[in-house]
Design a protein around this motif. Structure first.
Motif, PDB file in Angstrom:
ATOM      1  N   PRO B  95     -46.495  32.828  53.736  1.00 36.56           N
ATOM      2  CA  PRO B  95     -46.641  32.568  52.299  1.00 36.56           C
ATOM      3  C   PRO B  95     -46.024  31.217  51.947  1.00 36.56           C
ATOM      4  O   PRO B  95     -44.839  30.995  52.191  1.00 36.56           O
ATOM      5  N   ALA B  96     -46.823  30.359  51.393  1.00 36.83           N
ATOM      6  CA  ALA B  96     -46.411  28.973  51.181  1.00 36.83           C
ATOM      7  C   ALA B  96     -45.302  28.844  50.141  1.00 36.83           C
ATOM      8  O   ALA B  96     -44.366  28.058  50.299  1.00 36.83           O
ATOM      9  N   GLY B  97     -45.403  29.650  49.066  1.00 37.93           N
ATOM     10  CA  GLY B  97     -44.420  29.525  47.986  1.00 37.93           C
ATOM     11  C   GLY B  97     -43.012  29.843  48.471  1.00 37.93           C
ATOM     12  O   GLY B  97     -42.052  29.105  48.210  1.00 37.93           O
ATOM     13  N   GLU B  98     -42.906  30.946  49.195  1.00 38.80           N
ATOM     14  CA  GLU B  98     -41.595  31.395  49.673  1.00 38.80           C
ATOM     15  C   GLU B  98     -41.025  30.393  50.681  1.00 38.80           C
ATOM     16  O   GLU B  98     -39.849  30.039  50.644  1.00 38.80           O
ATOM     17  N   LEU B  99     -41.900  29.935  51.545  1.00 41.68           N
ATOM     18  CA  LEU B  99     -41.475  28.969  52.568  1.00 41.68           C
ATOM     19  C   LEU B  99     -40.994  27.674  51.908  1.00 41.68           C
ATOM     20  O   LEU B  99     -39.964  27.102  52.289  1.00 41.68           O
ATOM     21  N   ARG B 100     -41.718  27.253  50.899  1.00 37.13           N
ATOM     22  CA  ARG B 100     -41.340  26.016  50.202  1.00 37.13           C
ATOM     23  C   ARG B 100     -39.965  26.165  49.548  1.00 37.13           C
ATOM     24  O   ARG B 100     -39.108  25.291  49.662  1.00 37.13           O
ATOM     25  N   ARG B 101     -39.772  27.305  48.883  1.00 43.38           N
ATOM     26  CA  ARG B 101     -38.481  27.520  48.203  1.00 43.38           C
ATOM     27  C   ARG B 101     -37.332  27.552  49.213  1.00 43.38           C
ATOM     28  O   ARG B 101     -36.264  27.006  48.987  1.00 43.38           O
ATOM     29  N   SER B 102     -37.607  28.153  50.348  1.00 47.68           N
ATOM     30  CA  SER B 102     -36.573  28.235  51.389  1.00 47.68           C
ATOM     31  C   SER B 102     -36.218  26.833  51.908  1.00 47.68           C
ATOM     32  O   SER B 102     -35.050  26.494  52.086  1.00 47.68           O
ATOM     33  N   LEU B 103     -37.248  26.020  52.122  1.00 47.67           N
ATOM     34  CA  LEU B 103     -37.008  24.665  52.650  1.00 47.67           C
ATOM     35  C   LEU B 103     -36.286  23.789  51.634  1.00 47.67           C
ATOM     36  O   LEU B 103     -35.463  22.940  51.989  1.00 47.67           O
ATOM     37  N   GLU B 104     -36.589  24.011  50.375  1.00 47.11           N
ATOM     38  CA  GLU B 104     -35.980  23.166  49.340  1.00 47.11           C
ATOM     39  C   GLU B 104     -34.488  23.421  49.157  1.00 47.11           C
ATOM     40  O   GLU B 104     -33.823  22.701  48.417  1.00 47.11           O
ATOM     41  N   GLN B 105     -33.995  24.447  49.869  1.00 43.62           N
ATOM     42  CA  GLN B 105     -32.548  24.684  49.851  1.00 43.62           C
ATOM     43  C   GLN B 105     -31.811  23.600  50.647  1.00 43.62           C
ATOM     44  O   GLN B 105     -30.620  23.389  50.470  1.00 43.62           O
ATOM     45  N   ILE B 106     -32.544  22.940  51.543  1.00 47.51           N
ATOM     46  CA  ILE B 106     -31.907  21.914  52.382  1.00 47.51           C
ATOM     47  C   ILE B 106     -31.679  20.664  51.537  1.00 47.51           C
ATOM     48  O   ILE B 106     -32.622  20.145  50.931  1.00 47.51           O
ATOM     49  N   SER B 107     -30.444  20.231  51.547  1.00 46.06           N
ATOM     50  CA  SER B 107     -30.068  19.101  50.690  1.00 46.06           C
ATOM     51  C   SER B 107     -30.833  17.823  51.054  1.00 46.06           C
ATOM     52  O   SER B 107     -30.927  17.459  52.226  1.00 46.06           O
ATOM     53  N   GLY B 108     -31.362  17.172  50.052  1.00 42.62           N
ATOM     54  CA  GLY B 108     -32.044  15.882  50.255  1.00 42.62           C
ATOM     55  C   GLY B 108     -33.469  16.005  50.740  1.00 42.62           C
ATOM     56  O   GLY B 108     -34.143  14.989  50.954  1.00 42.62           O
ATOM     57  N   LEU B 109     -33.963  17.237  50.921  1.00 41.20           N
ATOM     58  CA  LEU B 109     -35.329  17.421  51.444  1.00 41.20           C
ATOM     59  C   LEU B 109     -36.314  17.641  50.301  1.00 41.20           C
ATOM     60  O   LEU B 109     -36.057  18.417  49.385  1.00 41.20           O
ATOM     61  N   HIS B 110     -37.439  16.923  50.380  1.00 40.65           N
ATOM     62  CA  HIS B 110     -38.527  17.120  49.429  1.00 40.65           C
ATOM     63  C   HIS B 110     -39.689  17.772  50.159  1.00 40.65           C
ATOM     64  O   HIS B 110     -39.965  17.422  51.308  1.00 40.65           O
ATOM     65  N   VAL B 111     -40.342  18.709  49.464  1.00 37.83           N
ATOM     66  CA  VAL B 111     -41.440  19.452  50.089  1.00 37.83           C
ATOM     67  C   VAL B 111     -42.669  19.349  49.186  1.00 37.83           C
ATOM     68  O   VAL B 111     -42.569  19.571  47.979  1.00 37.83           O
ATOM     69  N   ALA B 112     -43.779  18.998  49.803  1.00 37.29           N
ATOM     70  CA  ALA B 112     -45.026  18.913  49.028  1.00 37.29           C
ATOM     71  C   ALA B 112     -46.116  19.703  49.752  1.00 37.29           C
ATOM     72  O   ALA B 112     -46.491  19.346  50.867  1.00 37.29           O
ATOM     73  N   PRO B 113     -46.611  20.770  49.123  1.00 37.64           N
ATOM     74  CA  PRO B 113     -47.668  21.572  49.770  1.00 37.64           C
ATOM     75  C   PRO B 113     -49.039  20.925  49.577  1.00 37.64           C
ATOM     76  O   PRO B 113     -49.280  20.289  48.545  1.00 37.64           O
ATOM     77  N   ARG B 114     -49.895  21.068  50.570  1.00 37.33           N
ATOM     78  CA  ARG B 114     -51.259  20.534  50.456  1.00 37.33           C
ATOM     79  C   ARG B 114     -52.264  21.534  51.036  1.00 37.33           C
ATOM     80  O   ARG B 114     -51.982  22.183  52.036  1.00 37.33           O
ATOM     81  N   VAL B 115     -53.418  21.587  50.376  1.00 34.82           N
ATOM     82  CA  VAL B 115     -54.562  22.271  50.992  1.00 34.82           C
ATOM     83  C   VAL B 115     -55.694  21.261  51.033  1.00 34.82           C
ATOM     84  O   VAL B 115     -55.743  20.333  50.216  1.00 34.82           O
ATOM     85  N   GLN B 116     -56.563  21.446  52.012  1.00 35.26           N
ATOM     86  CA  GLN B 116     -57.662  20.480  52.130  1.00 35.26           C
ATOM     87  C   GLN B 116     -58.937  21.225  52.520  1.00 35.26           C
ATOM     88  O   GLN B 116     -58.958  21.949  53.518  1.00 35.26           O
ATOM     89  N   VAL B 117     -59.922  21.027  51.702  1.00 32.87           N
ATOM     90  CA  VAL B 117     -61.215  21.659  52.003  1.00 32.87           C
ATOM     91  C   VAL B 117     -62.296  20.579  51.944  1.00 32.87           C
ATOM     92  O   VAL B 117     -62.074  19.505  51.374  1.00 32.87           O
ATOM     93  N   TYR B 118     -63.439  20.898  52.512  1.00 36.90           N
ATOM     94  CA  TYR B 118     -64.534  19.932  52.495  1.00 36.90           C
ATOM     95  C   TYR B 118     -65.616  20.414  51.537  1.00 36.90           C
ATOM     96  O   TYR B 118     -65.919  21.605  51.483  1.00 36.90           O
ATOM     97  N   ALA B 119     -66.151  19.497  50.802  1.00 40.57           N
ATOM     98  CA  ALA B 119     -67.106  19.895  49.764  1.00 40.57           C
ATOM     99  C   ALA B 119     -68.094  18.766  49.491  1.00 40.57           C
ATOM    100  O   ALA B 119     -67.877  17.623  49.913  1.00 40.57           O
ATOM    101  N   LEU B 120     -69.129  19.142  48.818  1.00 38.18           N
ATOM    102  CA  LEU B 120     -70.090  18.147  48.355  1.00 38.18           C
ATOM    103  C   LEU B 120     -69.674  17.766  46.938  1.00 38.18           C
ATOM    104  O   LEU B 120     -69.533  18.618  46.067  1.00 38.18           O
TER     105      LEU B 120
END
Lengths: 231, 421
Positions: B95-120
């Motif tokens: 789960p991306a949300g939980e993982l992001r929150r956990s990582l953001e506990q680390i001091s000085g770390l920035h986290v940016a989630p991305r998804v990428q799909v292909y489309a017309l």
């Protein structure tokens, strides 16, 4: 009678000069007692410098034995021989051989530093001996700022500052004029009168005239060995 | 009667007082000032050249890495372990949300989630293929510079807004405010569709990106393409990139089994290779300079030994051990090194300090530099390593040179040496 300072027995030394053997010394017996002032004279190639070098532990004989102050030089390693030279012998060379970048005082101190004398003591002793040799005003002058005679006196100061048992001088007057030579010889005479044993190799008749014993060499052997009456 | 006795006098080793030794060493250096200046100048030049080059080199690497990671990729990413090779839509981290929150506990770390799909991507009658990237614009701006390159409009704020490249905009004949329709395949195989308003245009400087990447809110893509709380990448970056290495273990801790952490070295192997290649050629260059200077020191000390043979003979005759003479010459070599290194480091620090403030413009090389993620000005990196490597190598080289040359003293015979002219 006191023990001799130098005893050479059957000393021979042969050099190879372009593969030709040159017999510099052949079966020489030579003894020096404390307080003597000996001149070694003779023509070039007679062996006087070779004998002086062997007595001074700078060269080793091919045959025979040499002892200085009771120590058999043949038994000593090169480093022990160096120690003996440092602590028991004083050298005066023809070309003064002072260290040009050190002052007169430092040149005299340098040898004591090698002997492990403390800085304070060596400064005191070096100053005293230079003062005694009439160089009190030249303590901080470098050899290049001194005359030949003054340089040779610094060399004598360096040689005697540690009160060696034997002072060896190789052609000490060779680079000096007659007046300066006389001053130097008066100094050596005075040192000898105070008990310093001196052996000098020389061509100079004036030097010989100051010696109390004149040893003449020819072709690597002692031709005559004469005691001279003190003037 | 002769006796083979050991000498009772003290050994000829000097006392702890070495003042005269150093004084003598210093004065001996200036017996031949021209030669000393030439040799010390060589040492100074080598120190200057190597420390300056290393500082610029490290500065260029830092700039390259900083630009490369700070442009779009980040210093590290957490992805599905097959995503790099296969790039399939369903290869996500959750789960991306939980993982992001956990990582953001680390001091000085920035986290940016991305998804990428292909489309017309279509505007009106025109359609082009595009990669649709769902991002958290606020988080992205703390990590990468890509989103600073908006040339018209602004970054999307609402869920139905999109940022597209100028090139795609031209291709589609689209303008700000137009509706962009994205049609692709959702995660479960159904149709993924979004109708978004063009809020801004960007020009990244890379035409291939400007033609193909469109950016919208993370939640929009997740919802429109059936991704839920899943992401393809959690882009990571510290305020200071040097904090990455010590935190790697902590970053990897607690990741889902199918996820992996990849550092910028793994994300950008071409940058690593180019740095390594440059480093190797630089080492060869520095090595050549240092060897040349060491040989000039050898040459100087050979001359010194020959010039002073008579003096050494006198010292040996007086009872000086060869080791003490050798130590004296080593002290002279050390003094020579000190003079040269002091001058070299002084000049180097002045130049590096100046360049660190002003930067060195790359001029004609700017375009090439950009391809290697380099900025238009080069700033040297001041480091103890760069400042000390050359001096230490030269210290070793000069001491070794003096040592080998003075070995000759051990073979000197006082009588022969005293006769030397």
């Amino acid at each position: 009678m006191t023990d001799p300072v130098v005893v050479c027995r059957g000393v021979s030394r042969t050099y190879q000069q372009e593969s030709v053997p040159v017999h510099a010394l052949s079966q020489v017996d030579f003894t020096v007692y404390p307080g003597e002032f000996v001149s070694l004279s003779g023509p070039s190639g007679s062996g006087k410098s070779t004998l002086l070098n062997i007595v001074g532990g700078l060269d080793r004989p091919d045959e025979g034995s040499v002892s200085v102050d009771g120590v058999d030089l043949g038994e000593l390693s090169e480093s022990k021989l160096a120690e003996l030279r440092l602590h028991k012998l004083g050298f005066v060379f023809q070309a003064y051989n002072l260290i040009p970048v050190l002052s007169a005082l430092e040149n005299v101190e340098f040898i004591m530093q090698l002997q492990g004398v403390s800085p304070v003591e060596r400064a005191e002793r070096a100053t005293a001996v230079l003062d005694r040799l009439g160089l009190a005003d030249m303590l901080h002058r470098r050899p290049g700022e001194l005359s030949g005679g003054q340089q040779q006196r610094v060399a004598v100061a360096r040689a005697i500052v540690s009160e060696p048992v034997l002072l060896l001088a190789d052609e000490p007057s060779a680079n000096l004029d007659s007046s300066t030579t006389k001053d130097l010889l008066e100094l050596l005479k005075q040192l000898n009168e105070e008990g310093m044993t001196i052996v000098t190799a020389t061509h100079d008749t004036m030097v010989m005239s100051y010696a109390l014993r004149q040893v003449h060499l020819r072709d690597g052997q002692i031709e005559h060995d004469d005691q001279v009456q003190s003037a | 009667m002769t006796q083979a006795v050991s000498l009772s006098a003290p050994t000829s080793a000097p006392t702890g007082d070495t003042g005269l030794t150093w004084r003598l060493a210093w004065r001996n250096l200036w017996r031949n000032p021209r030669r000393t200046w030439l040799t010390a100048g060589g040492i100074a030049f080598a120190s200057l050249l190597v420390t300056l080059s290393m500082s610029l080199q490290q500065g260029s690497y830092d700039a390259m890495v900083s630009s490369a990671t700070g442009f779009y990729l980040g210093q590290a990413q957490i992805n599905h372990n097959l995503y790099e090779d296969e790039g399939k839509l369903e290869q996500t981290v959750a789960p991306a949300g939980e993982l992001r929150r956990s990582l953001e506990q680390i001091s000085g770390l920035h986290v940016a989630p991305r998804v990428q799909v292909y489309a017309l991507a279509s505007v009106g009658q025109r359609s082009f293929g595009a990669a649709v990237v769902g991002v958290d614009f606020e988080a992205e701006q703390k990590l990468v510079s890509f989103f600073d390159r908006v040339t018209q409009g602004r970054l999307p704020v609402e869920d139905n807004e999109v940022l597209i490249g100028e090139a795609l905009s031209r291709n589609l004949g689209a303008q700000l405010g137009d509706e962009l329709v994205l049609l692709g395949t959702g995660k479960e195989g159904g149709i993924g569709a979004l109708a978004l308003t063009i809020a801004g245009l960007y020009a990244s400087g890379r035409p291939e990106l400007d033609r193909s990447l469109v950016f919208t809110q993370l939640a929009s893509v997740q919802n429109g393409f059936g991704l839920g709380d899943e992401v393809h990448a959690l882009v990571l970056g510290f305020d200071d990139i040097d904090k990455l290495a010590p935190n790697l273990e902590r970053l990897s801790r607690g990741l889902p089994d199918n996820a992996e952490l990849r550092t910028w070295q793994q994300l950008l192997p071409e940058v690593v290779q180019s740095i390594e290649l440059d480093r190797i050629s630089a080492v060869l260059f520095y090595g050549s300079i240092l060897i040349l200077v060491t040989f000039s020191v050898v040459n100087t000390f050979i001359m010194i030994i020959f010039e002073r043979t008579r003096e050494f003979g006198m010292l040996l005759a007086l009872g000086t051990r060869p080791a003490i003479i050798m130590r004296q010459v080593q002290a002279e070599a050390l003094m020579m090194w000190l003079v040269g290194t002091a001058i070299g480091l002084l000049l180097s620090n002045l130049l590096v300090g100046w360049a660190a403030v002003q930067g060195i413009p790359l001029g004609m090389m700017e375009e090439m530099a950009e391809q290697y993620y380099m900025p238009s000005r080069l700033y040297p990196a001041i480091s103890l390593y760069a400042m000390s490597l050359a001096p230490l190598v030269l210290l070793f080289g000069t001491q070794l040179a003096a040592f080998f040359v003075t070995l000759r003293v051990r073979r000197l015979k006082p009588v022969e040496a005293l006769r030397a002219e």
